[in-house]
Write an enzyme that holds these catalytic residues in place. Sequence first.
Site, mmCIF file in Angstrom:
data_model
loop_
_atom_site.group_PDB
_atom_site.id
_atom_site.type_symbol
_atom_site.label_atom_id
_atom_site.label_comp_id
_atom_site.label_asym_id
_atom_site.label_seq_id
_atom_site.Cartn_x
_atom_site.Cartn_y
_atom_site.Cartn_z
ATOM 1 N N ARG A 25 88.128 -4.761 83.790
ATOM 2 C CA ARG A 25 87.967 -6.281 83.652
ATOM 3 C C ARG A 25 86.442 -6.668 83.693
ATOM 4 O O ARG A 25 86.223 -7.738 83.530
ATOM 5 C CB ARG A 25 88.767 -7.111 84.551
ATOM 6 C CG ARG A 25 90.252 -7.184 84.325
ATOM 7 C CD ARG A 25 90.930 -8.276 84.791
ATOM 8 N NE ARG A 25 90.865 -8.503 86.301
ATOM 9 C CZ ARG A 25 91.411 -9.441 86.998
ATOM 10 N NH1 ARG A 25 91.633 -10.606 86.234
ATOM 11 N NH2 ARG A 25 91.286 -9.774 88.270
ATOM 12 N N ASP A 26 85.522 -5.702 84.219
ATOM 13 C CA ASP A 26 84.178 -6.090 84.298
ATOM 14 C C ASP A 26 83.335 -5.174 83.703
ATOM 15 O O ASP A 26 82.189 -4.714 84.542
ATOM 16 C CB ASP A 26 83.990 -6.835 85.671
ATOM 17 C CG ASP A 26 82.568 -7.709 85.872
ATOM 18 O OD1 ASP A 26 82.209 -7.934 84.741
ATOM 19 O OD2 ASP A 26 82.157 -7.581 87.045
ATOM 20 N N ILE A 27 83.420 -4.470 82.700
ATOM 21 C CA ILE A 27 82.590 -3.549 82.030
ATOM 22 C C ILE A 27 81.299 -4.123 81.835
ATOM 23 O O ILE A 27 81.537 -4.832 80.893
ATOM 24 C CB ILE A 27 83.184 -2.544 81.071
ATOM 25 C CG1 ILE A 27 84.378 -1.711 81.659
ATOM 26 C CG2 ILE A 27 82.083 -1.698 80.516
ATOM 27 C CD1 ILE A 27 84.014 -0.825 82.789
#
Length: 251
Positions: A25-27
Site C-alpha cells: 500500500r505504500d510503494i
Amino acid sequence: MKICIGIARGLAYLHEESRLKILHRDIKATNVLLDKNLNPKISDFGLAKLDEEDNTHISTRIAGTYGYMAPEYALHGHLTEKADVYSFGIVALEIVSWRCNTRIRPKQEPFILLELAHVLKENGNLLELVDTRIGSDCHKNEVMTMINVALLCTNPTASARPPMSSVVRMLEGKAEVQEYCTDSMSSSSRQKNVETMKNLYRKLEDDDDADISQTKSMLGDASWTTSSTSAVDLYPVSLTSRNWQNRDSTN
C-alpha cells in the site's frame, strides 16, 4: 535495472508466493532500501494489509502517498494487489527519468510524470523521458523495456495491469513485453483520472513546503501525516535465496 527487478521480485513474493498474501500500500522510492551492493529491499510495512481472498477487492480507508496511489484506490478505496503494481510502475518511471512523479507549485498546474510519459509515447519520443545524465551510456533496449513495463503497470484499468510475476519475467527478458493499448476508451479514462488526481494534488497547494507536502500520506479523513512507521520486513533479503531459485526452476 537491477534495482527495479529486485523491487518487482519482492512484490511478486508478497503477492503470489508468501504464505500470507500481503498488499504493501505504500510503494515509493523512499520505502526501498539499498545495501552496499545496491540490492533493494522493500521496507516500511506500517500500512501493509492482508488480502482477503474471498473478495475481488478490499474496501478500505485510503492510506498511502499521493502520486503513487492507483486511481481506483485513491478515488474509491478499492484495494487489490494491482494497487502495488501501479505504484511500482511510478517508481520505475522515476528511476528511468530521475524525476519525481508529482511536483506542486502554488498557482501552477501540477506536474505529473506519468502524464508526460503518455504524451511522449503518443509522439514516438519515449527516449526523451530518460535522465539526460546517462548520455551515451543509455542501453536503449533496457530503457524501452523499463518504460513500457511501467506504462503497463500504470494502466488506469486495474485488471489490465500485469501481475508482478509477469513484470519480473518481462524485465528479465524471459517474456515479451506486452503492448500498451491506447484506444479511445483508455485514453478518455486516463485523462479523467489525470484530471481527478490533479484536483487532489491541488489540495496540497496551501502547504508551506510543496516538496514535502507531496510526500505526505492521508489516513481516511484524518489529518495529513508523514509516511507510516517502519515495521518488520516480511520477505527474504537475498535475491538469490532458495525461494527464487525454486521459482525459476518451477516456472
